[in-house]
Each structure stands twice: as structure tokens, then as C-alpha cells.
Design a protein around this motif. Structure first.
Motif, PDB file in Angstrom:
ATOM      1  N   GLY A  68      43.667  46.984  35.573  1.00 29.05           N
ATOM      2  CA  GLY A  68      42.304  46.776  35.082  1.00 29.05           C
ATOM      3  C   GLY A  68      42.286  46.014  33.773  1.00 29.05           C
ATOM      4  N   HIS A  69      43.158  46.392  32.825  1.00 22.69           N
ATOM      5  CA  HIS A  69      43.259  45.685  31.546  1.00 22.69           C
ATOM      6  C   HIS A  69      43.635  44.214  31.773  1.00 22.69           C
ATOM      7  CE1 HIS A  69      42.631  49.358  29.545  1.00 22.69           C
ATOM      8  NE2 HIS A  69      43.872  49.790  29.449  1.00 22.69           N
ATOM      9  N   LEU A  70      44.609  44.003  32.652  1.00 18.09           N
ATOM     10  CA  LEU A  70      45.099  42.649  32.928  1.00 18.09           C
ATOM     11  C   LEU A  70      44.001  41.790  33.539  1.00 18.09           C
ATOM     12  CD1 LEU A  70      47.603  40.892  32.770  1.00 18.09           C
ATOM     13  CD2 LEU A  70      48.372  41.858  34.953  1.00 18.09           C
ATOM     14  N   ARG A  71      43.251  42.356  34.456  1.00 14.62           N
ATOM     15  CA  ARG A  71      42.174  41.594  35.092  1.00 14.62           C
ATOM     16  C   ARG A  71      41.115  41.153  34.076  1.00 14.62           C
ATOM     17  NH1 ARG A  71      41.812  45.383  40.504  1.00 14.62           N
ATOM     18  NH2 ARG A  71      42.870  43.931  41.938  1.00 14.62           N
ATOM     19  N   LYS A  72      40.834  41.996  33.102  1.00 16.61           N
ATOM     20  CA  LYS A  72      39.841  41.628  32.092  1.00 16.61           C
ATOM     21  C   LYS A  72      40.277  40.404  31.292  1.00 16.61           C
ATOM     22  CE  LYS A  72      37.934  46.283  31.483  1.00 16.61           C
ATOM     23  NZ  LYS A  72      37.822  47.463  30.583  1.00 16.61           N
ATOM     24  N   LYS A  73      41.593  40.169  31.228  1.00 13.72           N
ATOM     25  CA  LYS A  73      42.111  39.069  30.423  1.00 13.72           C
ATOM     26  C   LYS A  73      42.361  37.791  31.227  1.00 13.72           C
ATOM     27  CE  LYS A  73      44.253  42.059  26.940  1.00 13.72           C
ATOM     28  NZ  LYS A  73      45.503  42.401  26.209  1.00 13.72           N
ATOM     29  N   ILE A  74      42.589  37.922  32.536  1.00 13.00           N
ATOM     30  CA  ILE A  74      43.000  36.723  33.283  1.00 13.00           C
ATOM     31  C   ILE A  74      42.061  36.346  34.424  1.00 13.00           C
ATOM     32  CG2 ILE A  74      45.437  37.168  32.738  1.00 13.00           C
ATOM     33  CD1 ILE A  74      45.767  37.921  35.747  1.00 13.00           C
ATOM     34  N   GLU A  75      41.098  37.206  34.735  1.00 13.85           N
ATOM     35  CA  GLU A  75      40.165  36.880  35.809  1.00 13.85           C
ATOM     36  C   GLU A  75      38.932  36.176  35.242  1.00 13.85           C
ATOM     37  OE1 GLU A  75      40.640  37.080  38.920  1.00 13.85           O
ATOM     38  OE2 GLU A  75      42.074  38.689  39.349  1.00 13.85           O
ATOM     39  N   ASP A  76      38.308  35.322  36.040  1.00 14.76           N
ATOM     40  CA  ASP A  76      37.055  34.696  35.629  1.00 14.76           C
ATOM     41  C   ASP A  76      35.952  35.754  35.526  1.00 14.76           C
ATOM     42  OD1 ASP A  76      38.363  32.225  35.732  1.00 14.76           O
ATOM     43  OD2 ASP A  76      37.869  31.964  37.839  1.00 14.76           O
TER      44      ASP A  76
END
Length: 232
Positions: free
Chosen positions: A200-208
């Protein structure tokens, strides 16, 4: 492959570098040199040697740390050089991905023979050191991540998660694999929630749009997949 192969020699002792350069050149090899771990990683990622000989004791990084960094994206044979002869050090080097281990002082004949063997058994096909996932650039050699050209700051765990997914880009990586490779000694049967939180943390940083992720796809009940092409 042996004749003319490109050998990267990593050692901060000028006498050793000079000796190995002359011996390897004399046997028809091309020689690249580095005196520090960081320089070695740059040489490996830009000039793509066929084999590396890495001294354990370097001024900036331990040789085994260079090996671990290299193994994040490269499968080239690596021979470790060291004055250490303890069994646990040999095991540590081999566990970290070394193909062989030579203790100083050594004879050039022995080292040349080990180089020939390692080249004969070389694994085929390196991973690309730079992976592009639809505007997300992951430079495994330099441990750098950018989104549309802007650097992305990741915690060590977030980076390790992304690195494992990138190493298997396009393929499903199971929860168990991710937990064991990122947290290592954690019990994968009782730690799935760690994975969900950090993904979840990673998605906040790399997803549009983190609410509608397309780069890191969840495979329900199995794991996650890094997608390298944006949806049409």
C-alpha cells in the motif's frame, strides 16, 4: 567464450591490479579495473563484463556487499579474493552468489584455471539493470527509482519489495517469496499483513492513482505482479 572475455578486476592494491592485468592480458582477456566497490558497480553496469574478480576488503564497501548489489541485476560469474580462510566466510560468499573463492596469496595459474571454469559454466542472460514500467524507471545497478523523470524516495523495505518485483517483472511473485526475500527471517505464514501494508505504501509512491493501481497488480490469494506496460 573464454578467449577474449571481458574480466572486471576489483582490488585496491595496485600491485595486485598490475599483476592480474598483465596475466589476464597475456592470456587473451580484456581487462577492466576498479579500486572501489562503487566504481566496480559502475563498470559492471556500463561495460557489462563476462566475469568479475572481487577482493573482499575494499576501501568503501565490503566485497561481499558489492557482490550482493551486483546480484540484484546480474548473473555474471564472480570469484571472490580474500585473505580470510574461515569456512563461514566461504559459505557467506557462496550464499551471496559467488561462483568461486580464492584465498590470498594465490598462484596466477590457479586463478586463471578457476576463471576458465567459471566462464564455461556461466549462466546465460543477465537481467537488464534498468527496467521501465510505463514511466516508472527502476535502475537496479544504482538503486534509483524515478517516476516520469522525478526521483522517488523509498524506504529500504519499499525498495527491496520493488526490486524483487522488478527482478520478476511480468511474472507473479508469491507472498511467501516476497516475505522471505525482503524480511528473510520472518514467518511468512503469519506476516501477510506486513506485505499488504508495505505494498500500500509503495503504491502511493509509484502509481498514478493508488486507488486504481496498474503497475503493481494483486493476484488474489497468490501474490503480486509488476506490470511494465500501461493499460490501453
Amino acid at each position: 567464450m573464454s578467449q577474449g572475455a571481458k574480466i572486471l578486476v576489483v582490488d585496491d592494491e595496485h600491485a595486485i591490479l598490475r599483476l592480474m592485468h598483465l596475466a589476464l592480458k597475456g592470456h587473451g582477456y580484456q581487462v577492466l579495473e576498479a579500486e572501489t566497490g562503487e566504481q566496480a558497480l559502475i563498470e559492471a553496469s556500463t561495460k557489462r563484463p563476462d566475469l568479475a574478480v572481487i577482493d573482499w576488503g575494499l576501501p568503501d564497501l565490503e566485497g561481499i556487499d558489492v557482490l550482493l548489489r551486483l546480484r540484484e541485476w546480474s548473473r555474471i560469474p564472480v570469484i571472490m579474493l580474500t585473505v580470510r580462510d574461515a569456512e563461514q566466510d566461504k559459505i557467506a560468499a557462496l550464499d551471496a552468489g559467488a561462483d568461486d573463492y580464492v584465498v590470498k596469496p594465490f598462484g596466477m595459474g590457479e586463478l586463471l584455471a578457476r576463471i576458465r571454469v567459471a566462464l564455461r559454466h556461466a549462466a546465460k542472460g543477465d537481467l537488464e539493470p534498468v527496467i521501465d514500467a510505463g514511466g516508472l524507471t527502476i535502475n537496479l545497478a544504482e538503486r534509483r527509482v524515478e517516476l516520469y523523470g522525478t526521483p522517488v524516495r523509498l524506504t529500504p523495505i519499499e525498495y527491496d519489495l520493488l526490486k524483487v518485483l522488478a527482478q520478476h517483472a511480468g511474472k507473479v511473485v508469491t507472498q511467501r517469496q516476497l516475505l522471505r526475500q525482503v524480511w528473510r527471517d520472518i514467518d511468512p505464514d503469519n506476516a501477510a499483513h506486513y506485505l499488504r501494508v508495505y505494498i500500500g505504501h509503495l503504491r502511493k509512491k509509484i502509481e498514478d492513482d493508488a486507488t486504481r493501481p496498474w503497475r503493481i497488480i494483486t493476484e488474489p490469494g497468490v501474490g503480486y505482479r509488476l506490470v511494465t506496460e500501461a493499460p490501453q
